[in-house]
Design a protein around this motif. Structure first.
Motif, PDB file in Angstrom:
ATOM      1  N   PHE A  73     -64.060  32.115  -6.171  1.00 57.21           N
ATOM      2  CA  PHE A  73     -63.869  32.556  -7.553  1.00 57.21           C
ATOM      3  C   PHE A  73     -65.219  32.848  -8.220  1.00 57.21           C
ATOM      4  O   PHE A  73     -65.360  33.834  -8.933  1.00 57.21           O
ATOM      5  CB  PHE A  73     -63.078  31.517  -8.355  1.00 57.21           C
ATOM      6  N   LEU A 123     -48.215  35.854  -0.804  1.00 56.90           N
ATOM      7  CA  LEU A 123     -49.023  36.066  -2.007  1.00 56.90           C
ATOM      8  C   LEU A 123     -49.885  37.319  -1.971  1.00 56.90           C
ATOM      9  O   LEU A 123     -50.203  37.884  -3.019  1.00 56.90           O
ATOM     10  CB  LEU A 123     -49.907  34.839  -2.255  1.00 56.90           C
ATOM     11  N   ALA A 128     -50.397  28.048   5.980  1.00 61.50           N
ATOM     12  CA  ALA A 128     -51.383  28.844   5.230  1.00 61.50           C
ATOM     13  C   ALA A 128     -51.099  30.337   5.395  1.00 61.50           C
ATOM     14  O   ALA A 128     -51.148  31.104   4.427  1.00 61.50           O
ATOM     15  CB  ALA A 128     -52.803  28.510   5.695  1.00 61.50           C
ATOM     16  N   VAL A 142     -50.986  39.662  -5.100  1.00 59.26           N
ATOM     17  CA  VAL A 142     -52.378  39.754  -5.550  1.00 59.26           C
ATOM     18  C   VAL A 142     -52.817  41.218  -5.602  1.00 59.26           C
ATOM     19  O   VAL A 142     -53.438  41.658  -6.573  1.00 59.26           O
ATOM     20  CB  VAL A 142     -53.304  38.940  -4.617  1.00 59.26           C
ATOM     21  N   ARG A 174     -58.848  32.861  -2.355  1.00 57.67           N
ATOM     22  CA  ARG A 174     -58.253  33.110  -3.669  1.00 57.67           C
ATOM     23  C   ARG A 174     -56.739  33.226  -3.567  1.00 57.67           C
ATOM     24  O   ARG A 174     -56.035  33.037  -4.551  1.00 57.67           O
ATOM     25  CB  ARG A 174     -58.802  34.411  -4.260  1.00 57.67           C
ATOM     26  N   THR A 175     -56.251  33.590  -2.383  1.00 57.52           N
ATOM     27  CA  THR A 175     -54.833  33.909  -2.243  1.00 57.52           C
ATOM     28  C   THR A 175     -53.983  32.741  -1.758  1.00 57.52           C
ATOM     29  O   THR A 175     -52.782  32.730  -1.955  1.00 57.52           O
ATOM     30  CB  THR A 175     -54.668  35.127  -1.301  1.00 57.52           C
ATOM     31  N   THR A 176     -54.591  31.747  -1.081  1.00 57.79           N
ATOM     32  CA  THR A 176     -53.773  30.638  -0.581  1.00 57.79           C
ATOM     33  C   THR A 176     -53.882  29.438  -1.529  1.00 57.79           C
ATOM     34  O   THR A 176     -54.889  29.287  -2.218  1.00 57.79           O
ATOM     35  CB  THR A 176     -54.205  30.234   0.835  1.00 57.79           C
ATOM     36  N   PRO A 177     -52.849  28.580  -1.563  1.00 57.61           N
ATOM     37  CA  PRO A 177     -52.873  27.441  -2.487  1.00 57.61           C
ATOM     38  C   PRO A 177     -53.957  26.430  -2.084  1.00 57.61           C
ATOM     39  O   PRO A 177     -54.105  26.129  -0.893  1.00 57.61           O
ATOM     40  CB  PRO A 177     -51.486  26.818  -2.325  1.00 57.61           C
ATOM     41  N   LYS A 216     -48.758  29.271  -6.279  1.00 55.77           N
ATOM     42  CA  LYS A 216     -49.692  28.351  -5.627  1.00 55.77           C
ATOM     43  C   LYS A 216     -49.441  26.911  -6.078  1.00 55.77           C
ATOM     44  O   LYS A 216     -49.494  25.988  -5.273  1.00 55.77           O
ATOM     45  CB  LYS A 216     -51.131  28.762  -5.949  1.00 55.77           C
ATOM     46  N   ILE A 242     -48.767  34.344  -9.863  1.00 58.53           N
ATOM     47  CA  ILE A 242     -49.454  33.961  -8.625  1.00 58.53           C
ATOM     48  C   ILE A 242     -49.867  32.497  -8.690  1.00 58.53           C
ATOM     49  O   ILE A 242     -49.685  31.735  -7.729  1.00 58.53           O
ATOM     50  CB  ILE A 242     -50.686  34.877  -8.399  1.00 58.53           C
ATOM     51  N   GLU A 252     -60.926  36.700  -0.337  1.00 60.59           N
ATOM     52  CA  GLU A 252     -59.499  36.987  -0.503  1.00 60.59           C
ATOM     53  C   GLU A 252     -58.629  35.834   0.004  1.00 60.59           C
ATOM     54  O   GLU A 252     -57.673  35.430  -0.652  1.00 60.59           O
ATOM     55  CB  GLU A 252     -59.116  38.278   0.229  1.00 60.59           C
ATOM     56  N   VAL A 253     -58.972  35.305   1.179  1.00 63.19           N
ATOM     57  CA  VAL A 253     -58.154  34.225   1.756  1.00 63.19           C
ATOM     58  C   VAL A 253     -58.161  32.999   0.839  1.00 63.19           C
ATOM     59  O   VAL A 253     -57.119  32.412   0.562  1.00 63.19           O
ATOM     60  CB  VAL A 253     -58.642  33.839   3.168  1.00 63.19           C
ATOM     61  N   PHE A 275     -48.071  31.401   3.306  1.00 67.59           N
ATOM     62  CA  PHE A 275     -48.430  31.566   1.892  1.00 67.59           C
ATOM     63  C   PHE A 275     -49.223  32.837   1.678  1.00 67.59           C
ATOM     64  O   PHE A 275     -49.012  33.557   0.705  1.00 67.59           O
ATOM     65  CB  PHE A 275     -49.223  30.356   1.388  1.00 67.59           C
ATOM     66  N   PHE A 276     -50.138  33.119   2.585  1.00 62.87           N
ATOM     67  CA  PHE A 276     -50.953  34.323   2.448  1.00 62.87           C
ATOM     68  C   PHE A 276     -50.066  35.567   2.478  1.00 62.87           C
ATOM     69  O   PHE A 276     -50.230  36.480   1.663  1.00 62.87           O
ATOM     70  CB  PHE A 276     -52.006  34.383   3.559  1.00 62.87           C
ATOM     71  N   TYR A 318     -54.150  43.480  -8.816  1.00 62.54           N
ATOM     72  CA  TYR A 318     -55.357  44.322  -8.843  1.00 62.54           C
ATOM     73  C   TYR A 318     -55.009  45.731  -9.304  1.00 62.54           C
ATOM     74  O   TYR A 318     -55.703  46.337 -10.103  1.00 62.54           O
ATOM     75  CB  TYR A 318     -56.013  44.407  -7.456  1.00 62.54           C
ATOM     76  N   THR A 329     -46.891  24.219  -4.470  1.00 61.70           N
ATOM     77  CA  THR A 329     -47.205  23.298  -3.361  1.00 61.70           C
ATOM     78  C   THR A 329     -47.395  21.863  -3.861  1.00 61.70           C
ATOM     79  O   THR A 329     -47.222  20.918  -3.096  1.00 61.70           O
ATOM     80  CB  THR A 329     -48.505  23.710  -2.638  1.00 61.70           C
TER      81      THR A 329
END
Lengths: 219, 226
Positions: B105, A201, A194, A205, B65-68, A159, A155, B62-63, A197-198, A209, A162
């Protein structure tokens, strides 16, 4: 202010090219980073100083410097020492792969160390050599414990991809920049990037978990 | 012919690099303070039994932590100012992005820390007549924070590395200074090497401090969360 995503949808082709670029560098860095990480991790695990010391220096150096600095070093500094140019893809892949190798090396080392010595003894009792025991007995068990941490690394690599846009490699964010500057629609362009990417990913993610929960339950 | 290394043009620009390092520390410090505070708020909201509090907090976490982080930075610098109609300097955009990003985080660290405290502590606090927030402030958090110290320090170090992204929106941090010096002196090899070493020294020292603190906590028998 009215949102207008039409100008983004008109550029689906550009975003697709970007997505391919992102997936390409992700795949390269994932394979290189995790396999090189195993080699470095074995070096860190080794009691032989000739292997342990260089592996430690490598890990400490790449863990303690920012990955963007590494990428820019490979792009702007390294070509001075080489007789040839370095492409944006090569520079970014080198930076991200070596950085990921350093981080994953510590995952491999921790995983291997977590396996009880009895497993080694048993393998030796069956007449296995070190390499055989490692490959057939230790690594398969360790890998299961390392899986959540390695998924997190994957993960992070996604990221980090980029950052390749900083050396003008064509990936999603770079294409987002292009669309924003051509259509004067930074809000829609960067929101779209954005969201893409979400979408890529989020499942990854959730999977990490799930792996973490399963590991906690099994141990 | 072997390359002739020459560090003197880079050393002549030491003040520029020093200013860059100062700016890097400024961004890191700002984002760290805001990130920890916001992280605590997000964690408390997420732990709330009320859905209209826990759900949005979970969404933000979540947003981010999940996007670059670089995508977030571009969004805050290029998109948000148009959306809300305010000018944003690169420093503000960076500080806001890295604060929220690190907060998401830190929130998970806080949550793990708070959840690691035994139920009995809550019961005891209630037994002596404390309300929820009193118990949290006086009994739970002081114990939880101690367990979170190693994870906190690790995140703080990550944050410092992440701040280099601010150079891409032309804030004069250490990495941006490297760019400037290398173009001025035509010595990219020496400049980027020196800057990488500066980052290494600062971050390595910080990691060593973190390692010592963790060892100390481990020796005192304190359990820690990650």
């Amino acid at each position: 202010m009215r949102w207008d995503f039409a100008s983004v949808f008109d550029n689906t082709d550009a975003l697709l090219v970007g997505a391919v670029g992102t997936l390409r560098i992700f795949a390269i860095c994932l394979v290189l980073g995790l396999s090189l990480g195993l080699i470095v991790g074995l070096g860190r695990y080794s009691r032989n100083r000739l292997l342990h010391i260089p592996a430690t220096i490598f890990v400490e150096f790449f863990r303690n410097t920012p990955v963007l600095v590494q990428i820019l070093w490979f792009y702007f500094a390294l070509p001075i020492l080489l007789p040839f140019q370095i492409s944006p893809l090569a520079a970014a892949s080198l930076g991200i792969s070596l950085n990921s190798a350093a981080f994953s090396a510590e995952i491999y080392r921790g995983g291997i160390q977590s396996i009880e010595t009895g497993q080694w003894d048993g393998a030796r009792a069956l007449g296995m050599r070190w390499g055989q025991a490692m490959r057939r007995i230790i690594l398969p068990q360790a890998l299961k414990r390392m899986l959540p941490a390695l998924t997190n690394r994957a993960i992070e690599i996604f990221k980090m991809s980029t950052l390749a846009s900083a050396v003008a490699y064509v990936e999603l964010l770079q294409q987002g920049k292009l669309i924003a500057s051509l259509n004067y629609n930074p809000i829609e362009a960067y929101t779209a990037v954005a969201v893409i990417f979400f979408v890529f990913l989020w499942p990854l993610v959730q999977f990490s978990y799930f792996l973490e929960r399963r590991l906690r339950r099994d141990e | 012919m072997a390359y002739q290394w020459d560090f003197s043009p880079v050393l002549a620009n030491a003040p520029l690099l020093a200013q860059g390092l100062a700016n890097t520390l400024k961004v890191t410090g700002t984002a760290l303070v805001c990130g920890v505070a916001l992280g605590l708020v997000l964690a408390l909201l997420r732990l709330s039994p009320r859905r209209f509090l826990s759900w949005p907090a979970g969404f933000v976490i979540e947003v981010f932590r999940t996007t670059p982080p670089l995508v977030q930075l571009f969004w805050f610098f290029f998109a948000l100012p148009i959306l809300v109609g305010i000018e944003m300097t690169p420093f503000v955009a960076g500080a806001v992005t890295f604060s929220i990003q690190s907060a998401s985080f830190f929130a998970e660290v806080f949550r793990a820390g708070i959840q690691s405290i035994e139920r009995g502590q809550w019961d005891g606090a209630r037994a002596i007549g404390m309300r929820h927030d009193q118990a949290l402030r006086r009994i739970i958090l002081p114990q939880a924070v101690k367990r979170m110290i190693p994870a906190f320090m690790e995140r703080a170090i990550e944050l410092m590395k992440t701040t280099t992204l601010i150079a891409t929106i032309s804030y004069a941090d250490l990495l941006f200074a490297a760019n400037e010096v290398s173009q001025k002196t035509f010595r990219p090899l020496e400049t980027y090497t020196v800057v990488a070493l500066i980052y290494f020294v600062v971050i390595f020292l910080a990691s060593q401090v973190a390692r010592l603190v963790e060892l100390r906590l481990a020796r005192s028998g304190e359990s820690t969360v990650h």
